[in-house]
Design a protein around this motif. Structure first.
Motif, mmCIF file in Angstrom:
data_model
loop_
_atom_site.group_PDB
_atom_site.id
_atom_site.type_symbol
_atom_site.label_atom_id
_atom_site.label_comp_id
_atom_site.label_asym_id
_atom_site.label_seq_id
_atom_site.Cartn_x
_atom_site.Cartn_y
_atom_site.Cartn_z
ATOM 1 N N LEU A 599 40.417 45.230 40.774
ATOM 2 C CA LEU A 599 40.305 44.169 39.768
ATOM 3 C C LEU A 599 41.546 44.116 38.874
ATOM 4 O O LEU A 599 42.008 43.022 38.494
ATOM 5 N N ALA A 600 42.070 45.293 38.535
ATOM 6 C CA ALA A 600 43.283 45.310 37.702
ATOM 7 C C ALA A 600 44.457 44.690 38.443
ATOM 8 O O ALA A 600 45.256 43.928 37.855
ATOM 9 N N CYS A 601 44.598 44.982 39.736
ATOM 10 C CA CYS A 601 45.676 44.381 40.527
ATOM 11 C C CYS A 601 45.522 42.870 40.615
ATOM 12 O O CYS A 601 46.506 42.110 40.533
ATOM 13 N N MET A 602 44.284 42.436 40.792
ATOM 14 C CA MET A 602 44.037 40.977 40.831
ATOM 15 C C MET A 602 44.426 40.334 39.502
ATOM 16 O O MET A 602 45.065 39.277 39.485
ATOM 17 N N ALA A 603 44.061 40.971 38.403
ATOM 18 C CA ALA A 603 44.390 40.407 37.089
ATOM 19 C C ALA A 603 45.895 40.351 36.890
ATOM 20 O O ALA A 603 46.442 39.347 36.384
ATOM 21 N N LEU A 604 46.585 41.391 37.284
ATOM 22 C CA LEU A 604 48.042 41.406 37.114
ATOM 23 C C LEU A 604 48.719 40.383 38.025
ATOM 24 O O LEU A 604 49.681 39.697 37.621
#
Length: 864
Positions: A599-604
């Motif tokens: 999820l963090a990678c998607m947000a970034l």
């Protein structure tokens, strides 16, 4: 006995008591005319030739004689008086009872009612009664003469009925606590499935009711119950079917209670079917009868026997060791006993060719099945009964002297009914020593005689009916030997004065179990439920017959046969076996785990993409497509979407106070700005096309930039709602202990759920208005018109959040945080893709379509 008595009559007046009777008189004392006799009914001797175990009953005679000898040597108890006695053999047959009673009463073989030839002393009491039936039979006849009978057999409540048997007194104690003692033994070894055999009489019925009541309280179940008949003859012509059931019973523990005839019945039945491999629990009043059983010799091995606690009789063992036929030549039974046991007789006690015994020969060297040195319950009661009579005589004679003159002491008149009155009212409390008797006037000097000493055994002596208060039991283990010998080995005690779970004391190392068991046996209806399981009973079956059910996922049971499972604490969870709780691990949706990292990678990634689109729009800010779609609002929307993507990172990582406060507030505000910007862009398109028509209002709104005021107004309303939320019940750090087994999840509690849904509801309403306005503007001229893209973007936005609500309520733990992050990313990506991707495609891929020349050509083609 004549020689023995003459040596004790030098300076005493002779009195006597009588201790029993039946057809054969063993021996009796002879003395002066005022001899007071105590008649004693001794052991059965009619089956001597076939039942050598019955010789052990001769211990009764020894205990009786020892007590008489001690009393006559005591200068304080009966001073100047001699207590005489008569001994009679007992035949255990009810048909001779009445005849034998008349023989004793008349003193002749010719039965003459209401006539007696006994002139050498009056019998004042009878000690008899190996069975309650026998005592009742002779008691009916003796009551006509008011002669007191003191029984030394097992206690029977029937004999305590004063209306029926006013002159019968029992030395044995009541079995009122026997059921509690046996139940304590059952619970100690975990035996909860037992069979019970009782005699078919009132005593057996009372015991059955008592023990069943205790069993219900303690959770012990009855596997089988049988009332044994009082005679084995009933079974001689009857098919014995229940014995097969006994063998297959799952119960390994049998309780046996009743009179001696009941044991004989079991012995007779065992001839047809041995009940091996069972633990028998019984009362010690069958102690002598046990020695007579042949077929059940091995069946009772390893069983338990309960007997009332009794003290030792000081001097009795020494007396027994020193007794031999030479001391009592008139006792032909004693001579027979020595002859058959040792095959010899002491010097001077025989004539003929019988061998002479060694000088050290005594009862100590008798065979094991004729144990004279171990004091039985009956011997102890006989000894106490003699002392009870002696003390009653002491009190009675003292009262006679007080009422008359000292000269009357020479010829005291004693009648049996007088002794019954004094014996029934004289009672010594267990807390009051016998020395506390009031002093009496001496028969010789007129001065108060010294009080009578207590019996050497140290126990209260009385034939008063209140002796049933004794509630202390000795527990013996029945041990058989291959040669046919049997021993009762004391392995513990039970006292009902303490709590039932604390009144039992056992030495388990001394216990000998039945041969079928190599360790402590079990007696269960169902296999025990181990840790991790609980018992589930069935209505149609006893409570001891149950099914084992595993505990639920949040509960444990850490002991055997748990009634209910115990839930673990909130900070603990059950192990796989569900027999103990383990501490939970603290966890949260972190950046290091796969879901949080994804999820963090998607947000970034989306943040970088948004920043790239913003850079494209800024670089091509002078192109018609950027200008036509309100360049400022596009910048605001892109920046807001960038913040939307970045605010999702607040939901990932270890929660703290700051992140919990910023999560929902930032989410609500930035999405409100984004949706209100979309609404402003939609209103700008509408105003631009409406301003071409005649009218000043639309044109003025477009000139003053009315659509730009939508963003601050809508954002202010959301900011007010958030302020109220923070002021009333702000979000805080919380733990979720139930969502994931074995884990404590750190989460941000919303605080006020109402405020959360108000913020979410306002955002949804604003999105619905934006979708409606965009939908109505979708048919405007499509040259640089983004109304259709705005409509589709709001449709995606609303779809994501409508789907979010049911999913949000159906998930728990860390997944619920992931669902909210995914909804934020999906809705933001929907706005970004539907609004800006088409424009970027034209700007970057089709740059020729955004030139001024292409724009004019498109307008000309529309006009034509």
């Amino acid at each position: 006995m004549t020689k023995a008595w003459s040596s004790m009559q030098t300076d005493r007046k002779a009195y006597g008591i009588q201790g029993g009777f039946l057809p054969r008189e063993i021996f009796k004392t002879e003395g002066e005319s005022d001899l007071i006799r105590l008649s004693f009914l001794s052991m059965p001797m009619d089956k001597v030739e076939t039942k050598w175990q019955l010789w052990k009953n001769y211990q009764y005679v020894l205990a009786f004689r020892f007590a008489i000898q001690e009393i006559n040597k005591d200068p304080q108890l009966l001073p100047n008086l001699t207590l005489g006695f008569q001994l009679y053999n007992s035949v255990t047959s009810g048909q001779f009872t009445l005849r034998s009673t008349l023989h004793w009463l008349t003193g002749k073989h010719h039965l003459i009612p209401n006539y007696t030839c006994q002139t050498q002393g009056k019998t004042v009491a009878i000690i008899a009664g190996t069975t309650s039936v026998f005592s009742a039979e002779i008691g009916t006849m003796l009551e006509l003469y008011k002669t007191p009978q003191i029984t030394y057999g097992p206690f029977d409540p029937m004999l305590s009925e004063r209306a029926k048997f006013p002159s019968i007194y029992q030395m044995a104690t009541s079995d009122s606590s026997l059921a509690c003692g046996m139940l304590s033994l059952l619970l100690h070894f975990g035996w909860i499935w037992v069979a019970i055999f009782v005699s078919n009489d009132l005593k057996g019925e009372q015991f059955l009711q008592d023990i069943l009541a205790e069993m219900v309280k303690k959770g012990v179940c009855l596997a089988y119950a049988l009332k044994l008949p009082d005679s084995k003859k009933r079974y001689e012509n009857t098919k014995i079917s229940f014995l097969a059931d006994l063998h297959i019973l799952s119960a390994n523990v049998y309780i046996l209670y009743g009179d001696v005839s009941s044991l004989y019945t079991m012995e007779f039945l065992s001839q047809y079917y041995l009940t091996l491999g069972k633990v028998w629990i019984m009362a010690a009043k069958w102690e002598i009868a046990l020695l007579e059983t042949e077929h059940m010799l091995h069946s009772f091995h390893g069983g338990f026997s309960f007997s009332h606690h009794k003290g030792e009789i000081p001097g009795l063992k020494h007396f027994v060791k020193t007794v031999d036929p030479s001391h009592y030549p008139e006792d032909f039974f004693l001579s027979q006993l020595w002859l058959h046991a040792l095959h010899c007789l002491p010097r001077g006690s025989h004539c003929g060719t019988v061998g002479v015994c060694p000088p050290n020969a005594s009862f100590e060297f008798f065979p094991g099945h004729i144990d004279m040195l171990t004091t039985s319950d009956s011997s102890y009661f006989i000894y106490s009964a003699v002392y009870a009579v002696a003390h009653a005589l002491h009190k009675m004679l003292s009262e006679q002297i007080e009422k008359g003159s000292p000269g009357d002491a020479a010829q005291p008149r004693i009648l049996p009914w007088q002794l019954a009155i004094h014996g029934s009212t004289w009672h010594v409390s267990r807390d009051l020593p016998l020395q506390a008797l009031s002093p009496r006037v001496s028969r010789a000097t007129g001065s108060p005689p010294p009080p009578p000493p207590p019996p050497p055994a140290g126990e209260d002596v009385s034939f008063h009916e209140t002796r049933h208060r004794m509630k202390h039991y000795d527990i013996h283990n029945i041990v058989n030997f291959p040669a046919g010998f049997r021993l009762l080995i004391k392995i513990g005690e039970f006292s009902s004065e303490n709590a039932h779970d604390q009144g039992l004391v056992l030495n388990e190392e001394m216990i000998e179990w039945p041969a079928a068991f190599k360790e402590t046996p079990q007696s269960l209806c169902s296999q025990r439920c181990g840790p991790g399981f609980r018992k589930m009973t069935h209505e149609e079956r006893p409570v001891c017959c149950y099914t084992c059910v595993i505990c639920s996922e949040r509960d444990i049971s850490n002991h055997t046969d748990a009634e209910q499972c115990t839930p673990c604490a909130d900070h603990e969870y059950p192990n796989l076996e569900r027999n103990h709780c383990l501490p939970k691990l603290v966890t949260f949706l972190g950046f290091k785990e796969f879901l949080g990292m994804a999820l963090a990678c998607m947000a970034l990634c989306f943040s970088v993409l948004t920043a790239a689109i913003l850079w494209v729009f800024v670089r091509h800010r002078d192109t018609p497509i950027v200008k036509a779609n309100n360049r400022t609002l596009s910048y605001v929307l892109l920046i807001t979407l960038l913040l939307c993507f970045l605010c999702s990172l607040l939901f990932i990582g270890r929660p703290n106070t700051a992140t919990c406060l910023l999560q929902q507030i930032a989410f609500g505000l930035v999405f409100t700005v984004a949706v209100s910007t979309v609404l402003a862009k939609t209103m700008t398109v509408i105003l631009a096309f409406k301003a071409l028509k005649p009218g000043r209002i639309m044109r003025q709104l477009l000139v003053i930039g009315a659509s730009n005021f939508i963003i601050p107004i809508c954002s202010f309303i959301q900011l007010a709602l958030c302020g109220i939320w923070l002021g009333s019940s702000p979000p805080f750090i919380d733990t979720d202990v139930h969502s994931e087994p074995g884990h404590i999840i750190l989460v941000c509690n919303k605080g006020s759920v109402t405020a959360f849904y108000c913020v979410l509801g306002y955002l949804g309403s604003l999105a619905l208005v934006s979708f409606t306005v965009a939908f109505l503007a979708r048919n405007l001229p499509d040259t640089f018109n983004e109304a259709k893209f705005l409509t589709f973007s709001m449709l995606v936005f609303c779809s994501v959040w409508v789907t979010f609500l049911p999913v949000y309520h159906s998930t728990k733990g860390k997944v619920i945080v992931a669902v909210e992050i995914f909804s934020i990313l999906a809705s933001s990506a929907g706005l970004l893709g539907c609004i800006f991707f088409p424009k970027c495609y034209i700007i970057l891929i089709k740059p020729d379509k955004v030139s001024l020349k292409a724009f004019k050509n498109q307008i000309s083609s529309r006009r034509t």
